[in-house]
Enzyme design. Structure first.
Site, mmCIF file in Angstrom:
data_model
loop_
_atom_site.group_PDB
_atom_site.id
_atom_site.type_symbol
_atom_site.label_atom_id
_atom_site.label_comp_id
_atom_site.label_asym_id
_atom_site.label_seq_id
_atom_site.Cartn_x
_atom_site.Cartn_y
_atom_site.Cartn_z
ATOM 1 N N ASN A 374 66.687 42.784 -46.929
ATOM 2 C CA ASN A 374 67.948 42.824 -46.173
ATOM 3 C C ASN A 374 68.225 41.497 -45.476
ATOM 4 O OD1 ASN A 374 70.209 43.572 -44.590
ATOM 5 N ND2 ASN A 374 68.847 44.065 -42.891
ATOM 6 N N GLU A 375 67.619 41.285 -44.367
ATOM 7 C CA GLU A 375 67.989 40.127 -43.542
ATOM 8 C C GLU A 375 66.694 39.403 -43.195
ATOM 9 O OE1 GLU A 375 69.368 40.956 -39.445
ATOM 10 O OE2 GLU A 375 71.325 40.325 -40.156
HETATM 11 O O1 AHR Z 1 75.216 45.760 -39.187
HETATM 12 C C1 AHR Z 1 74.244 46.071 -38.251
HETATM 13 C C2 AHR Z 1 72.936 45.345 -38.506
HETATM 14 O O2 AHR Z 1 73.108 43.971 -38.373
HETATM 15 C C3 AHR Z 1 72.379 45.497 -39.888
HETATM 16 O O3 AHR Z 1 71.647 46.640 -40.013
HETATM 17 C C4 AHR Z 1 71.508 44.294 -40.048
HETATM 18 O O4 AHR Z 1 71.418 43.854 -41.361
HETATM 19 C C5 AHR Z 1 72.125 43.279 -39.111
HETATM 20 O O5 AHR Z 1 71.190 42.782 -38.245
#
Ligand code: AHR
Length: 667
Positions: A374-375
């Site tokens: 994801n991130e």
């Molecule tokens: O959109 C909310 C959060 O923001 C998501 O879960 C994450 O990917 C980001 O930090």
């Protein structure tokens, strides 16, 4: 040359007379540039703010299988109710037995509170279903929809009896019509026989779901998605992909197959913020990967599933290498990716294609993209990603891989991420930015934010991976909620996406949905309660772009410079595209100043232009937003503009209102 002199003279006159200067936007309609990808304006779905259970997913019963760690959370039980755990569904083993209460207590039963209540509408039908068996001989239950706090004669406004025949587990159903509209109903079940009855997977859905599916989606919310015409749909998150620990990461294999047997998962948004704490926030997985793919097909969006890369949330596990999967134990996670591609695209007789076919979709979903991680950031991600890329490329060379540059919009770690993604030849890089007004206007401190604003992508490397602006929203400084001003600034930044369509291939505002009674994060695109919804102004901005994306970029400049709120541009932002199929030019102009701005659209070499339609978002209250009670307070309005055409091209003289977004479709 003559016309430029004339324009300068006009500008001088305007200055001397105190009027705002007319800005001339040159649009070279004969210089057809990069293609605008169909995926350009997308949506990002995450189960945050009760977006799935209690939101888009149509189920109205919370904790329907008694699998929450506190098994009766969401339920009130009365009389003789026992919890058992040897039920018919292996991965959801709990169920209840309702028995005669004896002489002392007179009734046995249970009552579900739904998600902040149960929403029903007058004249609408609701399908109650339950897996049940009589203990001993036949049994009977009474199913009611009630207003527990009613001041009237009866709490119940719907009541149906259901005979439970024999002692084998079977599914029973009854469709009930609501005579009232009420968003805080409860579901109550009484035992109505001397014989006991066992109940499992107690469910209530509106009959009228999106596309009328039984395990379906809430009609109004899914329709709002369809109406936004997203080109891609990223799911299932966000941070929930990672989980706070690996045990609670999102596991797609748990979300497919019969809905009764999908195991429960905790939702990390339950406890992420102490100031927005929701102890009953779990993921039933009723809205799972099959349903997401089906939704993408319905709304004609490319599916973009994101899978875990063997890492738990890095924020929650700062410097804790042990929270993640050891490098030599990633194989099951890699296999999850490969199996997912087979689930989506494989033949109906392949192992995972068969699961899809058995769920009612023998044809492949034709998935083209996969996100891995994801991130995530830093070496622990880059190193883990490598074997995923290798395995996916080897087996599915046509699948496009989306990596990530992490949570920063710029800076050392962001650049390190991009370098790593280039090295690994990711097809796209998912960038996230939740930033303030200055950042969106491009006026933030350039030392700290060198790539802020609508010029961000002008300097990007054209040969590397493409950009997926996968999560962004303007978070007002000190005003972190939806309001008109920030939506207009999002429209401004999006001119930069469009101008750079050769490198920006996908974008998505985030987050998407929020329940007014259960949100953890704002601003959000669409808000709802149990019966109503409203589209935010940001939603309309997204929709205006997505439904007017054209096919190819056209060069648009003012004094030979991109129009991106630069010096001398008086807060104007603009971009242009052509729609080759329709033979139209579409110009988008955003005025971020508090003054009306006269503009001339100089449509160079546009022949035979006849008319221009306009769509305008304009409003005077900068802190205003649509609401449940006034959902159409601020919406785009259709209009028209005069077009003057001669041999050299066409022009439109117009005045763009203060703080507004106007687009022109010139035929
Ligand atoms: O959109 C909310 C959060 O923001 C998501 O879960 C994450 O990917 C980001 O930090």
């Amino acid at each position: 040359m003559k016309s430029r002199l004339f324009t300068c003279a006009l500008a001088l006159t305007a200055c001397l007379s105190g009027q705002a200067q007319t800005h001339v936007l040159d649009i070279q309609t004969n210089k057809v540039g990069a293609a605008v990808q169909n995926t350009m304006y997308g949506m990002f779905f995450e189960d945050i703010n009760y977006a799935a259970d209690g939101g888009l997913y149509g189920e109205l019963v919370k904790n329907r299988s008694f699998e929450f760690p506190q098994n009766f959370m969401g339920w009130k039980v009365f009389g003789n109710v026992q919890l058992k755990n040897d039920g018919p569904f292996e991965r959801c083993p709990h169920y209840v037995v309702l028995s005669d209460p004896g002489h002392g207590e007179r009734r046995t039963g249970l009552q579900n509170e739904g998600f902040f209540g149960i929403g029903v509408k007058k004249g609408e039908e609701y399908r109650f279903s339950v897996w049940a068996r009589a203990i001993g001989n036949d049994a009977k239950i009474r199913v009611q929809l009630i207003d527990e706090h009613s001041m009237g004669e009866n709490q119940q406004f719907v009541s149906h009896d259901l005979d439970i025949k024999g002692n084998k587990w079977q599914k029973y159903e009854v469709v009930m019509k609501s005579p009232i509209t009420f968003d805080k109903a409860n579901l109550r079940i009484f035992l109505k026989s001397r014989n006991a009855v066992a109940l499992e997977h107690v469910s209530l859905f509106p009959v009228n779901t999106f596309k009328n599916r039984e395990n379906g989606l809430r009609q109004d919310l899914a329709q709002a998605l369809a109406d936004a015409h997203p080109g891609i749909f990223r799911f299932p998150g966000g941070c929930i992909v990672e989980g706070v620990d690996l045990a609670t990461r999102y596991q797609w294999k748990n979300t497919v197959g019969p809905v009764e047997n999908r195991p429960l998962n905790q939702n990390r948004w339950e406890y992420t913020f102490e100031h927005r704490y929701y102890p009953d926030y779990y993921q039933s997985y009723g809205l799972g990967f099959f349903e997401y793919f089906q939704l993408c097909e319905d709304i004609i969006a490319e599916p973009l599933p994101v899978l875990n890369v063997g890492m738990a949330c890095q924020y929650q596990n700062w410097n804790n290498e042990k929270a993640h999967v050891p490098y030599d134990q990633l194989q099951p996670y890699i296999q999850d990716c490969l199996d997912l591609i087979e689930f989506a695209n494989g033949p109906a007789d392949s192992e995972w294609g068969k699961v899809r076919a058995e769920m009612g979709h023998p044809a492949p979903f034709n998935m083209k993209y996969i996100g891995v991680g994801n991130e995530q950031w830093d070496t622990l991600y880059y190193k883990r990603l490598e074997p995923f890329v290798k395995a996916i490329r080897a087996k599915y060379p046509n699948i496009k891989i989306v990596g990530t540059s992490g949570p920063d919009s710029e800076g050392k770690m962001f650049e390190k991420g991009w370098e790593a993604m280039k090295k690994q030849k990711a097809d796209l890089v998912d960038e996230h930015y939740y930033r303030d007004e200055q950042w969106f206007l491009g006026t933030a401190d350039r030392n700290r934010y060198p790539n802020c604003g609508a010029l961000r992508y002008d300097s990007y490397d054209r040969k590397g991976p493409k950009v997926f602006a996968g999560e962004y929203a303007c978070h007002g400084r000190g005003k972190k909620w939806n309001h008109y001003h920030t939506s207009i600034l999002e429209a401004a930044v999006m001119t930069g996406f469009e101008r750079n369509a050769d490198v920006v291939h996908m974008t998505a505002y985030a987050p998407l949905f929020a329940h007014v009674d259960g949100w953890q994060w704002r601003p959000d695109l669409i808000w709802f309660d149990n019966n109503r919804m409203f589209k935010s102004v940001s939603y309309y901005v997204q929709q205006m772009y997505a439904t007017n994306k054209g096919t190819n970029v056209l060069p648009l400049t003012m004094d030979k410079k991109p129009v991106a709120g630069q010096e001398g541009q008086d807060g104007l932002f603009a971009s242009a595209v052509t729609d080759k199929q329709k033979g139209e030019v579409i110009v988008k102009v955003v005025n971020t100043s508090d003054k009306a701005q006269p503009v001339t659209l100089n449509l160079i070499k546009m022949k035979n232009a006849t008319s221009a339609e306009t769509i305008t978002l304009s409003h005077s209250g900068m802190d205003d937003e649509n609401t449940l009670d006034n959902p159409e307070k601020i919406t785009p309005k259709a209009g028209s503009a005069d077009v003057k055409a001669d041999k050299k091209g066409a022009t439109i003289d117009d005045t763009v209102p203060p703080m507004s977004f106007r687009l022109y479709r010139v035929k």
